[in-house]
Design a protein around this motif. Structure first.
Motif, PDB file in Angstrom:
ATOM      1  N   PHE A 359      50.810  67.302   8.007  1.00 49.05           N
ATOM      2  CA  PHE A 359      51.829  67.484   6.981  1.00 49.05           C
ATOM      3  C   PHE A 359      52.912  68.384   7.543  1.00 49.05           C
ATOM      4  CE2 PHE A 359      48.562  66.100   3.977  1.00 49.05           C
ATOM      5  CZ  PHE A 359      49.317  65.376   3.071  1.00 49.05           C
ATOM      6  N   LEU A 360      54.139  67.872   7.593  1.00 46.75           N
ATOM      7  CA  LEU A 360      55.258  68.727   7.967  1.00 46.75           C
ATOM      8  C   LEU A 360      55.392  69.846   6.942  1.00 46.75           C
ATOM      9  CD1 LEU A 360      57.821  69.548   9.461  1.00 46.75           C
ATOM     10  CD2 LEU A 360      59.042  67.739   8.251  1.00 46.75           C
ATOM     11  N   TYR A 361      55.265  69.469   5.678  1.00 50.79           N
ATOM     12  CA  TYR A 361      55.355  70.468   4.609  1.00 50.79           C
ATOM     13  C   TYR A 361      54.606  69.943   3.403  1.00 50.79           C
ATOM     14  CZ  TYR A 361      57.278  73.250   0.791  1.00 50.79           C
ATOM     15  OH  TYR A 361      57.416  74.050  -0.312  1.00 50.79           O
ATOM     16  N   GLU A 362      53.620  70.693   2.926  1.00 56.11           N
ATOM     17  CA  GLU A 362      52.813  70.298   1.771  1.00 56.11           C
ATOM     18  C   GLU A 362      53.327  71.042   0.539  1.00 56.11           C
ATOM     19  OE1 GLU A 362      51.312  68.856  -0.705  1.00 56.11           O
ATOM     20  OE2 GLU A 362      49.868  68.075   0.737  1.00 56.11           O
ATOM     21  N   GLY A 363      54.255  70.401  -0.177  1.00 58.62           N
ATOM     22  CA  GLY A 363      54.896  71.068  -1.297  1.00 58.62           C
ATOM     23  C   GLY A 363      54.098  71.051  -2.589  1.00 58.62           C
ATOM     24  N   LYS A 364      53.167  70.106  -2.723  1.00 59.21           N
ATOM     25  CA  LYS A 364      52.436  69.973  -3.982  1.00 59.21           C
ATOM     26  C   LYS A 364      51.336  71.014  -4.132  1.00 59.21           C
ATOM     27  CE  LYS A 364      53.217  65.014  -4.660  1.00 59.21           C
ATOM     28  NZ  LYS A 364      52.578  63.675  -4.776  1.00 59.21           N
ATOM     29  N   MET A 365      50.565  71.237  -3.062  1.00 56.14           N
ATOM     30  CA  MET A 365      49.395  72.096  -3.150  1.00 56.14           C
ATOM     31  C   MET A 365      49.751  73.579  -3.067  1.00 56.14           C
ATOM     32  SD  MET A 365      46.943  70.036  -3.664  1.00 56.14           S
ATOM     33  CE  MET A 365      45.511  71.068  -3.355  1.00 56.14           C
ATOM     34  N   GLN A 366      50.598  73.940  -2.111  1.00 55.55           N
ATOM     35  CA  GLN A 366      50.914  75.360  -1.919  1.00 55.55           C
ATOM     36  C   GLN A 366      52.339  75.513  -1.392  1.00 55.55           C
ATOM     37  OE1 GLN A 366      48.623  77.119   1.301  1.00 55.55           O
ATOM     38  NE2 GLN A 366      47.790  75.144   1.869  1.00 55.55           N
ATOM     39  N   ALA A 367      53.267  75.319  -2.275  1.00 50.49           N
ATOM     40  CA  ALA A 367      54.669  75.344  -1.898  1.00 50.49           C
ATOM     41  C   ALA A 367      55.111  76.721  -1.413  1.00 50.49           C
ATOM     42  CB  ALA A 367      55.525  74.926  -3.092  1.00 50.49           C
ATOM     43  N   ILE A 368      56.046  76.729  -0.473  1.00 55.73           N
ATOM     44  CA  ILE A 368      56.706  77.969  -0.066  1.00 55.73           C
ATOM     45  C   ILE A 368      57.777  78.277  -1.110  1.00 55.73           C
ATOM     46  CG2 ILE A 368      58.163  79.059   1.682  1.00 55.73           C
ATOM     47  CD1 ILE A 368      56.757  77.318   3.769  1.00 55.73           C
ATOM     48  N   LYS A 369      57.747  79.485  -1.645  1.00 51.96           N
ATOM     49  CA  LYS A 369      58.685  79.859  -2.706  1.00 51.96           C
ATOM     50  C   LYS A 369      59.738  80.811  -2.166  1.00 51.96           C
ATOM     51  CE  LYS A 369      55.190  79.257  -6.322  1.00 51.96           C
ATOM     52  NZ  LYS A 369      54.442  79.901  -7.430  1.00 51.96           N
ATOM     53  N   LEU A 370      60.976  80.598  -2.614  1.00 55.19           N
ATOM     54  CA  LEU A 370      62.092  81.443  -2.189  1.00 55.19           C
ATOM     55  C   LEU A 370      62.630  82.249  -3.365  1.00 55.19           C
ATOM     56  CD1 LEU A 370      62.446  78.557  -0.365  1.00 55.19           C
ATOM     57  CD2 LEU A 370      64.029  80.128   0.743  1.00 55.19           C
ATOM     58  N   LEU A 371      62.970  83.482  -3.072  1.00 60.70           N
ATOM     59  CA  LEU A 371      63.557  84.383  -4.062  1.00 60.70           C
ATOM     60  C   LEU A 371      65.071  84.372  -3.888  1.00 60.70           C
ATOM     61  CD1 LEU A 371      63.333  86.607  -6.241  1.00 60.70           C
ATOM     62  CD2 LEU A 371      63.049  88.263  -4.357  1.00 60.70           C
ATOM     63  N   LEU A 372      65.766  83.763  -4.852  1.00 60.37           N
ATOM     64  CA  LEU A 372      67.222  83.692  -4.788  1.00 60.37           C
ATOM     65  C   LEU A 372      67.852  85.031  -5.135  1.00 60.37           C
ATOM     66  CD1 LEU A 372      67.869  80.203  -6.470  1.00 60.37           C
ATOM     67  CD2 LEU A 372      67.273  80.733  -4.090  1.00 60.37           C
ATOM     68  N   LYS A 373      69.100  85.185  -4.780  1.00 58.46           N
ATOM     69  CA  LYS A 373      69.811  86.442  -5.066  1.00 58.46           C
ATOM     70  C   LYS A 373      69.924  86.688  -6.571  1.00 58.46           C
ATOM     71  CE  LYS A 373      72.528  86.245  -0.813  1.00 58.46           C
ATOM     72  NZ  LYS A 373      73.890  86.085  -0.208  1.00 58.46           N
ATOM     73  N   THR A 374      69.849  85.614  -7.335  1.00 59.92           N
ATOM     74  CA  THR A 374      69.923  85.735  -8.791  1.00 59.92           C
ATOM     75  C   THR A 374      68.615  86.240  -9.398  1.00 59.92           C
ATOM     76  OG1 THR A 374      69.214  83.447  -9.076  1.00 59.92           O
ATOM     77  CG2 THR A 374      71.594  83.846  -8.896  1.00 59.92           C
ATOM     78  N   GLY A 375      67.566  86.292  -8.573  1.00 60.53           N
ATOM     79  CA  GLY A 375      66.249  86.684  -9.067  1.00 60.53           C
ATOM     80  C   GLY A 375      65.373  85.491  -9.412  1.00 60.53           C
ATOM     81  N   GLU A 376      65.971  84.293  -9.376  1.00 65.36           N
ATOM     82  CA  GLU A 376      65.208  83.081  -9.665  1.00 65.36           C
ATOM     83  C   GLU A 376      64.312  82.732  -8.476  1.00 65.36           C
ATOM     84  OE1 GLU A 376      66.034  78.329 -10.699  1.00 65.36           O
ATOM     85  OE2 GLU A 376      67.709  79.709 -10.249  1.00 65.36           O
ATOM     86  N   ILE A 377      63.134  82.185  -8.790  1.00 60.76           N
ATOM     87  CA  ILE A 377      62.207  81.749  -7.738  1.00 60.76           C
ATOM     88  C   ILE A 377      62.146  80.227  -7.744  1.00 60.76           C
ATOM     89  CG2 ILE A 377      59.809  81.767  -6.944  1.00 60.76           C
ATOM     90  CD1 ILE A 377      59.547  84.542  -8.204  1.00 60.76           C
ATOM     91  N   VAL A 378      62.411  79.615  -6.576  1.00 60.07           N
ATOM     92  CA  VAL A 378      62.394  78.154  -6.467  1.00 60.07           C
ATOM     93  C   VAL A 378      61.503  77.739  -5.299  1.00 60.07           C
ATOM     94  CG1 VAL A 378      64.699  77.884  -7.460  1.00 60.07           C
ATOM     95  CG2 VAL A 378      64.436  78.117  -4.980  1.00 60.07           C
ATOM     96  N   LYS A 379      60.975  76.532  -5.412  1.00 60.58           N
ATOM     97  CA  LYS A 379      60.181  75.972  -4.322  1.00 60.58           C
ATOM     98  C   LYS A 379      61.097  75.409  -3.245  1.00 60.58           C
ATOM     99  CE  LYS A 379      56.328  74.747  -7.365  1.00 60.58           C
ATOM    100  NZ  LYS A 379      55.511  73.636  -7.909  1.00 60.58           N
ATOM    101  N   LEU A 380      60.642  75.473  -2.014  1.00 58.92           N
ATOM    102  CA  LEU A 380      61.463  75.035  -0.887  1.00 58.92           C
ATOM    103  C   LEU A 380      61.950  73.607  -1.062  1.00 58.92           C
ATOM    104  CD1 LEU A 380      62.553  75.607   1.996  1.00 58.92           C
ATOM    105  CD2 LEU A 380      60.380  74.778   2.888  1.00 58.92           C
ATOM    106  N   GLN A 381      61.093  72.719  -1.541  1.00 56.94           N
ATOM    107  CA  GLN A 381      61.463  71.314  -1.669  1.00 56.94           C
ATOM    108  C   GLN A 381      62.464  71.050  -2.779  1.00 56.94           C
ATOM    109  OE1 GLN A 381      58.444  72.586  -2.212  1.00 56.94           O
ATOM    110  NE2 GLN A 381      57.336  71.561  -3.861  1.00 56.94           N
TER     111      GLN A 381
END
Length: 408
Positions: A359-381
Motif C-alpha cells: 500500500f502506497l498509502y492506507e487511508g481507510k485504516m489509519q490515515a495520516i492526519k494534518l493539523l491546519l493553521k486554522t486548527g482544523e484536522i484533516v486526513k491526508l487523502q
C-alpha cells in the motif's frame, strides 16, 4: 559517566544518526540483556546484501536508532506544550527499543517457516513480559503502550502507524547501507512537524511535502530493495531449504545443524508456546542458519544440496517480477521440466510464484492526519492530492517468479 551523581551513561556512534546517548538505567540494562544482544546477530534487511553488499546492518542498530528518534520526538512534543511525564517518556522509549526483539533469523524471511503462524510482534510481547517479570514490573507501562492499551494513543502511533519512528529509522538506515538514495528521507524534518491533538498524533500542515516525499520514498525502497527480485529469490530458496530439512527429519533422515536450529527442525507444533520454545528462540540467530546451509551443501539429499549451494555460492535461479501471474498450467509445466532435469519426483522446491503487494498509502485504516493553521484536522487523502486520493494508486501488486536457470 558522571561519577559524582552516579549516573551511568552510554554513547553509541551510529553512522546514520550520529551519536546516540542513553542515560536511563533501565534502558541500559535492557540493551545489555542477552535477549537484546541477540539482535546484533539478526540481519535488518534479510538477504538484500545479495544485491547491495553494504546492506549488512542489524536489528540491534535499528532498535537503537528508533529509540534515539523517540527521544528526539518526545522533546519536540514537550516543547510544543504536550504534557509527557517521566514515566511515559521512559515507557515509550522502552517500547520502541524492544519493538523488534521477537524477530527471528533473517528478519521476515523465516517468520512462518521455523514456527508456523507465530508473528514476530507476538514474540516481542512474550519477551517483554519475561523482562517485565525480571525487572519487577518496570516494563508494565511500556507493554500497555506497545499493545495499544494506553489511552494516550499517540504513544503507540509513534511506535506503529503509517508514519511511525520505526519506519523513519529503517527507511533512512536501509537507504544509507544499500546506497539507494531514493529512500533517504528527512526523518528529523518530519519529527519537527509532529504534534498531538486530543492525544492523537498529527502532522503540522507545513510538513505535508515532507510526508509526501516520505511515502514515495518508502514505495521506491520496497521495489528497489525489499522486493528486489534477486533478494526475494534468495529468501524463497532459503525458506525452501529449511522446509526440505524439516521434511527430511520427518522421514527420519539425519542432517547436520546446530543444537538450537535442530530444536526447531524437529518440532512442528508451536500453537502453545512453552518456556523451552522461548529459551531456544532466544538463542536462535542468523549464524545458526548460515552454519547449517554451509554443511547442507555436502549432504546426500540432492534437493537440499542444490538449494543450499544456490544460497551459499550465490548460484541463484532465474527470476523476474511482472504485473501478471503465470497460469497454474504454466507453473505445472515448469515443475515438470525441473523434475525431468534433476530426476526428481516433485519440483515444488524449485519453482515458485509469489504475490508481492504494498500500500502506497492506507487511508481507510489509519490515515495520516494534518493539523491546519486554522486548527482544523484533516486526513491526508482529503487534501485533493491525486497521488493519495485515488484508491487504485494506493495498492500496488506484482508477481515474483523463480525457477532453475538450466530449464530455460
Amino acid at each position: 559517566m558522571n561519577q559524582g551523581k552516579n549516573i551511568k551513561k552510554k554513547i553509541f556512534n551510529d553512522p546514520v544518526l550520529g551519536f546516540i546517548t542513553i542515560s536511563d538505567s533501565l534502558i541500559l540494562k535492557l540493551i545489555e540483556h542477552p535477549y537484546f544482544q541477540r539482535l546484533k546477530r539478526i540481519s535488518q534487511t534479510g538477504l538484500t546484501y545479495y544485491v547491495y553488499p553494504g546492506s549488512t546492518h542489524t536489528r540491534f542498530l535499528h532498535a537503537l536508532g528508533a529509540t534515539h528518534l523517540m527521544q528526539l520526538t518526545l522533546q519536540v512534543l514537550k516543547q510544543k506544550g504536550v504534557k509527557i511525564s517521566k514515566d511515559e517518556e521512559r515507557a515509550a522509549s522502552v517500547a520502541i527499543l524492544l519493538h523488534d526483539i521477537g524477530h527471528g533469523p533473517f528478519s521476515h524471511a523465516l517468520e512462518s517457516t521455523l514456527m508456523d503462524n507465530i508473528h514476530h510482534e507476538s514474540l516481542s510481547i512474550t519477551f517483554m513480559n519475561l523482562l517485565n517479570n525480571e525487572y519487577n514490573g518496570e516494563l508494565s507501562l511500556a507493554l500497555e503502550i506497545f499493545r495499544d492499551k494506553y489511552p494516550r494513543k499517540f504513544f503507540h502511533q509513534l511506535i506503529s502507524s503509517q508514519i511511525d519512528l520505526d519506519r523513519l529509522d529503517y527507511l533512512k538506515r536501509d537507504s544509507f547501507f544499500t546506497g539507494v538514495s531514493e529512500g533517504n528521507i528527512n526523518s528529523e524534518r518530519i519529527i519537527t512537524m509532529m504534534n498531538v491533538v486530543h492525544d492523537e498524533l498529527v502532522i503540522d500542515e507545513k510538513g505535508i511535502y515532507s510526508i509526501e516525499q516520505y511515502l514515495t520514498s518508502r514505495l521506491f525502497m520496497y521495489w528497489q530493495v525489499y522486493f528486489h527480485k534477486t533478494s526475494v529469490t534468495a529468501e524463497v530458496y532459503l525458506i525452501q531449504a529449511l522446509k526440505r530439512a524439516k521434511d527430511l527429519i520427518k522421514d527420519c533422515k539425519k542432517i547436520p545443524s546446530t543444537s538450537t536450529l535442530s530444536y526447531f527442525l524437529n518440532k512442528s507444533d508451536f500453537s502453545q508456546l512453552n518456556a523451552e520454545d522461548i529459551m531456544y528462540f532466544s538463542r536462535l540467530d542468523d549464524t545458526d542458519i548460515i552454519t547449517a546451509l554451509k554443511d547442507w551443501q555436502f549432504v546426500d539429499d540432492e534437493i537440499l544440496k542444490i538449494l543450499s549451494q544456490s544460497i551459499i555460492q550465490r548460484k541463484l535461479p532465474f527470476s523476474r517480477i511482472s504485473s501478471h501471474p503465470k497460469s497454474d498450467e504454466e507453473i505445472r509445466k515448469l515443475k515438470s521440466k525441473v523434475e525431468e532435469k534433476y530426476n526428481l519426483k516433485d519440483g515444488k522446491y524449485f519453482v515458485h510464484q509469489n504475490k508481492l503487494n504494498i500500500f502506497l498509502y492506507e487511508g481507510k485504516m489509519q490515515a495520516i492526519k494534518l493539523l491546519l493553521k486554522t486548527g482544523e484536522i484533516v486526513k491526508l487523502q482529503d487534501l485533493g492530492n491525486p497521488v493519495f486520493n485515488n484508491e487504485s494508486n494506493k495498492y500496488i501488486c506484482r508477481y515474483h517468479l523463480c525457477f532453475p536457470r538450466d530449464i530455460l
